[in-house]
Scaffold this motif. Structure first.
Motif, PDB file in Angstrom:
ATOM      1  N   ARG A 285       0.827  -1.206   0.000  1.00 13.15           N
ATOM      2  CA  ARG A 285       0.000   0.000   0.000  1.00 13.15           C
ATOM      3  C   ARG A 285       0.865   1.262   0.000  1.00 13.15           C
ATOM      4  N   GLN A 286       1.931   1.232   0.794  1.00  7.18           N
ATOM      5  CA  GLN A 286       2.833   2.374   0.820  1.00  7.18           C
ATOM      6  C   GLN A 286       3.460   2.616  -0.546  1.00  7.18           C
ATOM      7  N   GLN A 287       3.804   1.553  -1.227  1.00  9.38           N
ATOM      8  CA  GLN A 287       4.396   1.700  -2.556  1.00  9.38           C
ATOM      9  C   GLN A 287       3.389   2.284  -3.540  1.00  9.38           C
ATOM     10  N   LEU A 288       2.119   1.907  -3.417  1.00 10.70           N
ATOM     11  CA  LEU A 288       1.087   2.494  -4.276  1.00 10.70           C
ATOM     12  C   LEU A 288       0.974   3.997  -4.042  1.00 10.70           C
ATOM     13  N   VAL A 289       1.074   4.411  -2.780  1.00  8.13           N
ATOM     14  CA  VAL A 289       1.000   5.840  -2.459  1.00  8.13           C
ATOM     15  C   VAL A 289       2.177   6.586  -3.068  1.00  8.13           C
ATOM     16  N   VAL A 290       3.378   6.012  -2.951  1.00 10.12           N
ATOM     17  CA  VAL A 290       4.574   6.653  -3.514  1.00 10.12           C
ATOM     18  C   VAL A 290       4.460   6.787  -5.026  1.00 10.12           C
ATOM     19  N   LYS A 291       4.032   5.723  -5.695  1.00 12.80           N
ATOM     20  CA  LYS A 291       3.905   5.768  -7.149  1.00 12.80           C
ATOM     21  C   LYS A 291       2.850   6.771  -7.588  1.00 12.80           C
ATOM     22  N   ALA A 292       1.747   6.833  -6.855  1.00 13.27           N
ATOM     23  CA  ALA A 292       0.694   7.784  -7.208  1.00 13.27           C
ATOM     24  C   ALA A 292       1.164   9.220  -6.999  1.00 13.27           C
ATOM     25  N   ALA A 293       1.911   9.458  -5.920  1.00  8.61           N
ATOM     26  CA  ALA A 293       2.431  10.807  -5.667  1.00  8.61           C
ATOM     27  C   ALA A 293       3.426  11.209  -6.745  1.00  8.61           C
ATOM     28  N   LEU A 294       4.287  10.270  -7.163  1.00 12.96           N
ATOM     29  CA  LEU A 294       5.248  10.565  -8.222  1.00 12.96           C
ATOM     30  C   LEU A 294       4.534  10.868  -9.532  1.00 12.96           C
ATOM     31  N   ALA A 295       3.489  10.095  -9.831  1.00 13.17           N
ATOM     32  CA  ALA A 295       2.718  10.342 -11.052  1.00 13.17           C
ATOM     33  C   ALA A 295       2.086  11.732 -11.021  1.00 13.17           C
ATOM     34  N   LYS A 296       1.628  12.153  -9.842  1.00 11.52           N
ATOM     35  CA  LYS A 296       1.017  13.478  -9.734  1.00 11.52           C
ATOM     36  C   LYS A 296       2.062  14.575  -9.943  1.00 11.52           C
ATOM     37  N   VAL A 297       3.254  14.365  -9.399  1.00  7.51           N
ATOM     38  CA  VAL A 297       4.344  15.331  -9.598  1.00  7.51           C
ATOM     39  C   VAL A 297       4.665  15.479 -11.082  1.00  7.51           C
ATOM     40  N   PHE A 298       4.677  14.377 -11.805  1.00  7.48           N
ATOM     41  CA  PHE A 298       4.958  14.428 -13.239  1.00  7.48           C
ATOM     42  C   PHE A 298       3.820  15.107 -13.994  1.00  7.48           C
ATOM     43  N   SER A 299       2.591  14.804 -13.606  1.00 11.62           N
ATOM     44  CA  SER A 299       1.458  15.398 -14.316  1.00 11.62           C
ATOM     45  C   SER A 299       1.398  16.907 -14.135  1.00 11.62           C
ATOM     46  N   LEU A 300       1.879  17.384 -12.992  1.00 13.40           N
ATOM     47  CA  LEU A 300       1.909  18.828 -12.727  1.00 13.40           C
ATOM     48  C   LEU A 300       3.193  19.495 -13.227  1.00 13.40           C
ATOM     49  N   LYS A 301       4.111  18.675 -13.775  1.00 12.35           N
ATOM     50  CA  LYS A 301       5.372  19.177 -14.307  1.00 12.35           C
ATOM     51  C   LYS A 301       6.186  19.936 -13.253  1.00 12.35           C
ATOM     52  N   LEU A 302       6.122  19.434 -12.019  1.00 15.61           N
ATOM     53  CA  LEU A 302       6.826  20.099 -10.928  1.00 15.61           C
ATOM     54  C   LEU A 302       8.333  19.904 -11.007  1.00 15.61           C
TER      55      LEU A 302
END
Length: 487
Positions: A285-302
């Protein structure tokens, strides 16, 4: 009389007159056209040499600031890099260079819960008191500057490892390592050093930097990017669960299978759940959270401005990554395209459990681990840069009983040497000698290493063009002379 004499004397005085000295005649030397051309050529040569030296220096410095970057790939510099026998060579760092080594980041998540006084009010928590809390999350994130890949390895918190203190070595859970260091050294830095030492001694992983987060920090980070979206598989879904993040205020939560949009509070809750299953599931579950957060960072072009990103969120984490390295690391992470491979030492290998529950004499519930399985997972996560994305096919040219030998070689290459993709091809005609065929020249160093491991002279490696992208990088055909490496 005196006046007359005075006038006579005045009239007889002579006043010297300074005459200008004749100026020396300057001889003008006429410079020939050839001499002028030579002078201009000398200036141009000096200028080009200065530029060349600057480019050579920049080519060597760039990988230190921007790991995995190679200036010799630029069209303007590529011809200069191909010059033979220059005074100063322009060349990229080799695959074994310190600049191309993996970057390993230790991630510790501490359970920083408030304490309460007699009046029920929460007590203040000192900034440097994180060592008093358990490291419920222990991960190592790693980036390969050459292969442009990133991976995340999780450690079950109840793994029993050797704790290496100054005076002695003893066994305890891995999640106690950080706290041991803080208690012995009196600060967070000592706790991190202890965790880094124990991870190196038990698993051979060299840590470059660390990040420490508490769950409130994770909550703030997730909220700062507008929440995350997780596709939860059925086996990681959570039914009705009474959850509290402060041991005082609780509410019923559930996380059904499928797409879930979570804010920071719910993302942390999902990543902490293990009551209905196990710590192995919590790791997933923790790994899913990390991957989702990373995907959000990429989608926002941060990652377009990592320094600005760090400045905005650095108060929520504690790390030793210097700001000067943020641009290079951010660019390298950007080049992975957000593809994060996740692994857990709690996972079995070929249906063989990696972790086994055990109760110590003191009554502590710990996890013992299969060393061969752990070595397999380590080899998959920390594949050498020069082996990255390589494919190796093994064919049986031994004849009868060859399948056993090909299986042994495949196991050796995957488990002991960490090759990412090893598979078995069709049987070949029986042959007296083991052969190695290299398709293309991209994996020449790997072919040479395999030859060394199997006792084959490097001069006998056959190189063929890789005309078909479906071909493997290397084909090993075992012959009658084959002996299992290390056997």
């Amino acid at each position: 009389m005196n006046a007359v004499a005075t006038r006579v004397e005045e009239s007889t005085l002579t006043v010297p007159v300074r005459r200008p000295r004749p100026r020396p005649r300057v001889q003008v030397r006429h410079v020939s056209v050839a001499q002028r051309v030579l002078f201009v050529l000398a200036l141009c040569t000096f200028g080009l040499a200065s530029i060349y030296s600057s480019v050579a220096l920049l080519a060597r410095v760039t990988p230190a600031l921007f790991p995995g970057k190679d200036l010799t790939n630029l069209a303007l510099i590529r011809p200069l890099a191909k010059l033979e026998n220059p005074f100063v060579q322009i060349q990229p760092p080799s695959e074994s260079s310190v600049f191309n080594k993996r970057i390993n980041l230790l991630i510790l998540g501490v359970d920083k819960r408030p304490s309460y006084g007699d009046d029920g009010a929460p007590l203040p928590i000192p900034d440097d008191s994180q060592g008093a809390y358990l490291t419920d999350t222990i991960m190592v994130a790693t980036i390969d500057p050459v292969g442009k890949t990133s991976s995340l390895l999780s450690f079950p918190r109840d793994m029993q490892i050797e704790i290496h203190t100054k005076d002695f070595v003893y066994e305890d859970r891995i999640n106690t390592s950080y706290g041991v260091g803080v208690r012995n050294g009196g600060n967070v830095a000592s706790g991190v050093d202890q965790a880094k030492l124990d991870i190196k001694e038990n698993f051979g992983i060299e840590i470059n930097h660390y990040v420490i987060l508490d769950f409130k920090g994770v909550e703030e980070l997730v909220n700062a990017v507008g929440g995350i979206e997780i596709d939860i598989p059925y086996d990681l879904s959570v039914g009705n669960w009474y959850y509290s993040d402060d041991d005082r205020n609780a509410q019923w939560l559930s996380f059904p299978a499928g797409i879930n949009k979570l804010d920071g509070y719910h993302a942390v809750a999902f990543g902490r759940h293990r009551e209905y299953d196990s710590d192995f599931h919590r790791v997933k579950r923790q790994q899913l959270v990390v991957k989702a957060a990373l995907a959000k960072v990429f989608s926002l072009k941060l990652l377009n401005n990592p320094v600005e990103l760090w400045s905005a969120y650095n108060k929520t984490v504690r790390t030793d990554i210097p700001e000067s390295k943020m641009p290079g690391y951010g660019l390298l992470l950007k080049e992975t395209n957000g593809q994060l491979a996740t692994y857990s030492l709690g996972d079995p290998v070929n249906d063989v459990p990696t972790m086994s529950p055990f109760t110590t004499q003191a009554g502590a519930a710990v996890l013992l681990w299969d060393k061969e399985n752990v070595q397999y997972w380590l080899s998959q996560v920390f594949t050498k840069s020069q082996y990255s994305a390589s494919t190796v096919e093994i064919q049986n040219g031994y004849g009868a009983d060859g399948e056993v030998r090909t299986a042994a070689l495949g196991r050796y290459l995957k488990y002991s040497k960490g090759l990412p993709i090893v598979y078995f091809g069709p049987n070949a005609p029986v042959q007296p000698h083991t052969t190695i065929v290299l398709y293309g020249d991209q994996k020449e160093s790997l072919a040479e290493d395999i030859a060394e491991w199997t006792g084959i002279p490097k001069s006998e490696i056959q190189t063929l063009p890789k005309d078909d992208s479906s071909l493997p990088d290397i084909v090993i055909t075992i012959g009658k002379d084959f002996k299992v490496p290390g056997g």
